[in-house]
Design an enzyme around this catalytic site. Structure first.
Site, PDB file in Angstrom:
ATOM      1  N   GLY A 151      31.833  27.954 -34.409  1.00  0.00           N
ATOM      2  CA  GLY A 151      32.450  29.058 -33.768  1.00  0.00           C
ATOM      3  C   GLY A 151      33.840  29.107 -34.532  1.00  0.00           C
ATOM      4  O   GLY A 151      34.264  28.279 -35.691  1.00  0.00           O
TER       5      GLY A 151
ATOM      6  N   TYR B  29      34.040  33.610 -17.374  1.00  0.00           N
ATOM      7  CA  TYR B  29      34.713  32.615 -18.329  1.00  0.00           C
ATOM      8  C   TYR B  29      35.908  31.961 -17.611  1.00  0.00           C
ATOM      9  O   TYR B  29      35.808  30.847 -17.749  1.00  0.00           O
ATOM     10  CB  TYR B  29      34.912  33.409 -19.624  1.00  0.00           C
ATOM     11  CG  TYR B  29      35.686  32.725 -20.815  1.00  0.00           C
ATOM     12  CD1 TYR B  29      35.061  31.543 -21.104  1.00  0.00           C
ATOM     13  CD2 TYR B  29      37.113  32.994 -21.078  1.00  0.00           C
ATOM     14  CE1 TYR B  29      35.728  30.846 -22.146  1.00  0.00           C
ATOM     15  CE2 TYR B  29      37.746  32.453 -21.840  1.00  0.00           C
ATOM     16  CZ  TYR B  29      37.249  31.284 -22.479  1.00  0.00           C
ATOM     17  OH  TYR B  29      37.904  30.747 -23.487  1.00  0.00           O
TER      18      TYR B  29
HETATM   19  C1  AKB Z   1      39.249  35.028 -25.198  1.00  0.00           C
HETATM   20  O1  AKB Z   1      39.879  36.132 -25.369  1.00  0.00           O
HETATM   21  O2  AKB Z   1      38.290  34.834 -24.265  1.00  0.00           O
HETATM   22  C2  AKB Z   1      39.621  33.723 -25.682  1.00  0.00           C
HETATM   23  C3  AKB Z   1      40.628  33.111 -24.803  1.00  0.00           C
HETATM   24  C4  AKB Z   1      41.751  33.443 -24.356  1.00  0.00           C
HETATM   25  O3  AKB Z   1      40.266  32.035 -24.311  1.00  0.00           O
HETATM   26  N1  AKB Z   1      40.175  33.823 -26.954  1.00  0.00           N
END
Ligand code: AKB
Length: 316
Positions: free
Chosen positions: A13, A140
């Protein structure tokens, strides 16, 4: 003392690939085992690993006598919205597999990356403190907030030495990001060199916290090397570098490439960016384990362009 043997999960990654190199430079090539769901060139020792396969994870840990784990495999903010349940499964089950195996195999230390995605519209948007209201709106962000709490739980309940930082958007020349909302801040440099123009998927004045890759790697290693009694937060540390908007990074690039032009076509990622905070306060990391970033927007831009020019020249 045991000899450090380090497992990197998600070594292909954006962060994993650069971190693996840095760990190999620090600990020796054979002390760092790279793993990923996709095969890698140039990464030996390397093992294929799907983080949802707990048996394979345990088998690799036994085979290489692993003592530390860096768990970087996750689906990021923008990509995660296409498949919320699948993202939750990968991000959470993957973390549980790591935490459980770490207890079972008596792993010395675990690193779990969290993110500014844990913040939301109710968090103070300027100089967001580490301990504050968290109301993430992406799957997320929700998985990272839950992950932080589980890391703290495993520390409190089982004494697992698990450490974490909240990464802002990470910008680097050695690897490409994938599936994030802050990805524009890497793409813009490539497009500035290749085409002298860039169409940004965020609006001109969307300010977000960002960090240059060398600082992110140094900070991560510094956290992992700090004596355990200095780590007062077992959820996650805010880690700040700089904050800027697409218009500001474009102006900075124009200092080096005057003909560069930017245009704006915000898409679904705008809503995600709007839910995040503009800048974060990292005084806890500074106080506890001496964190301090080296790069600002100007020095990062100079260094990024210099390295990318070299890379593109070597490629032709
Ligand atoms: C995203 O944009 O999802 C990542 C983060 C800020 O964790 N780069």
């Amino acid at each position: 003392m045991r000899k450090d043997k380090i497992l990197v999960i998600g070594a292909n990654g954006q962060i994993g690939s650069v971190l693996t190199k840095a760990l190999r430079a620090a600990f020796g090539n054979d002390a760092v085992i790279a793993t990923d769901i996709r095969n890698a060139v140039d990464q030996a020792p390397f093992e294929l690993l799907n983080i949802l396969d707990a048996d394979r994870l345990a088998e690799i840990i036994d085979r290489y006598k692993i003592t530390q784990i860096y768990h970087l495999a996750a689906i990021l903010s923008a990509k995660g919205e296409a498949n919320p349940r699948g993202t939750w499964n990968i991000n959470m089950e993957g973390l549980f597999n790591v935490l459980e195996v770490a207890i079972a195999k008596k792993i010395d230390k675990v690193f779990f990356p969290s993110s500014i995605a844990v913040f939301g519209t109710k968090s103070p948007s300027i100089a967001t403190p580490q301990d504050t209201i968290l109301n993430p709106t992406t799957v997320y962000g929700i998985s990272k907030q839950a992950g932080e709490l589980w890391c703290n739980y495993y520390f409190e309940r089982y004494g697992l030495d698990v450490r974490s930082v909240r990464y802002p958007g990470i910008i680097g020349y050695e690897s490409a990001p994938g599936g994030g909302t802050t990805d524009y801040a890497v793409e813009i440099y490539h497009e500035a060199i290749k085409h002298k123009q860039y169409e940004c998927f965020l609006s001109a004045h969307t300010e977000l916290p960002m960090l240059y890759m060398p600082d992110a790697i140094r900070g991560t290693l510094q956290l992992m090397e700090a004596p355990a009694d200095q780590i007062r937060s077992r959820t996650s540390y805010n880690l700040a570098g700089m904050s800027f908007s697409p218009a500001e990074i474009a102006t900075e690039i124009q200092q080096f490439i005057p003909e560069f032009k930017i245009s704006y076509k915000p898409d679904f990622r705008q809503k995600i960016a709007d839910s995040w905070t503009k800048s974060i306060d990292d005084q806890e990391a500074r106080k506890d384990w001496g964190w301090k970033p080296d790069y600002d927007l100007h020095s990062m831009t100079e260094n990024m362009l210099e390295n990318l020019y070299k890379e593109y020249k070597e490629a032709v």
